[in-house]
Enzyme design. Structure first.
Site, short mmCIF file in Angstrom:
data_model
loop_
_atom_site.label_atom_id
_atom_site.label_comp_id
_atom_site.label_asym_id
_atom_site.label_seq_id
_atom_site.Cartn_x
_atom_site.Cartn_y
_atom_site.Cartn_z
N CYS A 114 -22.64 -23.26 -13.26
CA CYS A 114 -22.03 -24.80 -13.18
C CYS A 114 -22.70 -25.10 -12.22
CB CYS A 114 -20.66 -25.10 -13.30
SG CYS A 114 -19.82 -24.49 -11.94
N ALA A 115 -22.46 -26.53 -11.52
CA ALA A 115 -23.11 -27.00 -10.39
C ALA A 115 -22.61 -26.17 -9.14
CB ALA A 115 -22.49 -28.50 -10.20
#
Length: 110
Positions: free
Chosen positions: A7-8
């Protein structure tokens, strides 16, 4: 099987990873010892790619797929992009099923 979740920042995906671990643990067919999970920021995927059997991308990094493809295609790593609804529910069972299907399809191509 090592499943890498991206994810980020690696934080929200940790919750999804824990849900996937629970799915495996509570399954009559799957064995905890057969799976290894790691949640990482997408920016460090290159360093984890050699030890990845399936890549799971959170919806917030789906737009980075074109940048990720050279890394995973060179290693023939299957991937799953988690849709927003499944991610929002932290539905580890659905994502686990998608990851297993992606791995199986990749194995059949060998």
């Amino acid at each position: 099987m090592r499943i890498v979740l991206c994810c980020a920042g690696g934080l929200s995906t940790t919750m999804l990873m824990n849900s996937m671990k629970d799915t495996v643990h509570n399954s009559a067919k799957l064995n905890d010892a057969d799976f290894d999970f790691i949640a990482i920021p997408i920016d460090i995927l290159q360093s984890e790619a050699d030890n990845c059997d399936v890549l799971v991308l959170g919806p917030q990094v789906a737009h980075k797929l074109d940048a990720v493809k050279p890394i995973i295609e060179a290693r023939k790593i299957p991937y799953v992009i988690v849709d927003q609804e499944t991610y929002g529910k932290m539905d580890g069972a659905t994502v686990m099923k998608q990851a297993l299907i992606a791995r199986r399809k990749a194995d059949l191509k060998k």
